[in-house]
Design an enzyme around this catalytic site. Sequence first.
Site, PDB file in Angstrom:
ATOM      1  N   TRP A  67     -21.482  -1.147  -8.201  1.00 34.05           N
ATOM      2  CA  TRP A  67     -21.839  -1.415  -9.595  1.00 34.05           C
ATOM      3  C   TRP A  67     -22.977  -0.536 -10.099  1.00 34.05           C
ATOM      4  CZ3 TRP A  67     -18.269  -2.999 -12.476  1.00 34.05           C
ATOM      5  CH2 TRP A  67     -17.329  -3.904 -12.015  1.00 34.05           C
ATOM      6  N   ASP A 113     -29.214  -5.003 -13.632  1.00 36.50           N
ATOM      7  CA  ASP A 113     -27.910  -5.648 -13.749  1.00 36.50           C
ATOM      8  C   ASP A 113     -27.928  -6.833 -12.786  1.00 36.50           C
ATOM      9  OD1 ASP A 113     -25.286  -6.467 -13.653  1.00 36.50           O
ATOM     10  OD2 ASP A 113     -24.430  -4.487 -13.215  1.00 36.50           O
ATOM     11  N   LYS A 157     -19.533 -14.538 -13.700  1.00 39.33           N
ATOM     12  CA  LYS A 157     -19.853 -14.794 -12.305  1.00 39.33           C
ATOM     13  C   LYS A 157     -20.590 -16.134 -12.176  1.00 39.33           C
ATOM     14  CE  LYS A 157     -18.353 -10.542 -11.770  1.00 39.33           C
ATOM     15  NZ  LYS A 157     -18.993  -9.299 -12.121  1.00 39.33           N
TER      16      LYS A 157
HETATM   17  C1  PLP Z   1     -18.695  -7.910 -12.505  1.00 42.10           C
HETATM   18  C2  PLP Z   1     -19.836  -6.995 -12.584  1.00 42.10           C
HETATM   19  C3  PLP Z   1     -19.920  -5.994 -13.567  1.00 42.10           C
HETATM   20  C4  PLP Z   1     -18.840  -5.753 -14.587  1.00 42.10           C
HETATM   21  O1  PLP Z   1     -18.773  -6.801 -15.453  1.00 42.10           O
HETATM   22  P1  PLP Z   1     -17.801  -6.783 -16.722  1.00 42.10           P
HETATM   23  O2  PLP Z   1     -18.214  -8.039 -17.412  1.00 42.10           O
HETATM   24  O3  PLP Z   1     -16.400  -6.830 -16.186  1.00 42.10           O
HETATM   25  O4  PLP Z   1     -18.058  -5.564 -17.489  1.00 42.10           O
HETATM   26  C5  PLP Z   1     -21.040  -5.190 -13.580  1.00 42.10           C
HETATM   27  N1  PLP Z   1     -22.022  -5.354 -12.690  1.00 42.10           N
HETATM   28  C6  PLP Z   1     -21.976  -6.300 -11.732  1.00 42.10           C
HETATM   29  C7  PLP Z   1     -23.104  -6.428 -10.756  1.00 42.10           C
HETATM   30  C8  PLP Z   1     -20.877  -7.146 -11.640  1.00 42.10           C
HETATM   31  O5  PLP Z   1     -20.831  -8.090 -10.691  1.00 42.10           O
END
Ligand code: PLP
Length: 374
Positions: free
Chosen positions: A101, A181, A205
């Site tokens: 990511w 993030d 999540k």
């Molecule tokens: C799932 C995830 C993403 C992507 O998320 P989207 O909502 O599908 O754009 C980005 N960073 C992390 C750490 C993730 O777990």
Amino acid sequence: MTRIWNFSAGPATLPEAALREAQAELLDWHGAGASIMEMSHRGKCFSEVLETAKADLRALLAIPENYRVLFLQGGATLQFSAVPMNLLAGRCADYVVTGAWSKKAWQEAARIEKAVGKVRLAATTEAEGQPADGFCSFPRADEMRLDPKAAYLHVCTNETIHGVEVRDDALLPEGATVVADMSSHILSRPVDIWRYGLIYAGAQKNIGPSGMTLVIVREDLLGQADANVTPRLLDYQAQTENDSMLNTPCTFAIYMAGLVFKWLKKEGGLVRMAEINLEKAARVYETIEESGGFYRNPVEEACRSRMNIPFTLPTPELEAEFVRESESRGFMGLKGHKSVGGIRASLYNAMPREGVEALVEFMREFAARRSKRN
Ligand SMILES: *Cc1c(COP(=O)(O)O)cnc(C)c1O
């Protein structure tokens, strides 16, 4: 009706109490005679939902006054572009790559860097030539080649695919404007919000259904977006001025997130959640350690994620059999991400301890049966 144990990385399991509450008021929200998803986002009912959700989130995370909370769209992925567009202002930014990511975030920023500034790779834990062996740790601050003039330092504090987590906010370099993030571990433990300039997270999540993206941004970082390249919808300043409603927000996802926040408060808040999450994750890591090498997790102990636990079995055939059998026993979502293979168990807040116990029992039983035959 039977609800199964859902270990999916996302969209992921939600607290049953929140789903039941949504079910009960789906047709008629609080006597309004309509569903919350059928109402104007400017009306009194939805405003109440939005304000309550925001206040509950602020209380849960103890968000200081000088931070703004936004409920946006486009997923965490759109923030990969929004962050450099808003914060670079012709300067440079440092990126630390510790998994799939943060690598994507870095690549997306690099893709648009000519338009917004300069993007540096301050550290990477990817193993050269053997990607399968990389991404097993989070670098110490003194292992990062930071530019003191960087507008920000971007990190991913929980790598959902590789299972690498920053378990203590104090491990991050001081003095940098840290952009994180936190998609897959936000709300899993208390966070020192003040150590961060900006935090973003996709909801699917650990917050609620997909469609909503949370952004927590320090006020002094607003108002720097480059108007020549930044769509207004991505401009944090414009969004804060319009209370996340520059256009129609994802009302139902915000409402569901609000129900999850309410559930978290009732469960005892994030200190309690962190204790439970630590216990749950320890059960799975213990089982991996005690399997005599049948199950393996490559991540350095101090960086092992409490939310996403990837592990492998001796052969791909055994992994396929593990997944097949787990599904016939009422588990869902244990297959690892396609880029790394293996197995992955995601243990978000909404996964009850009983689900983890059931998984651990299945893992033990499977290993006992299959390691003999191997
Ligand atoms: C799932 C995830 C993403 C992507 O998320 P989207 O909502 O599908 O754009 C980005 N960073 C992390 C750490 C993730 O777990």
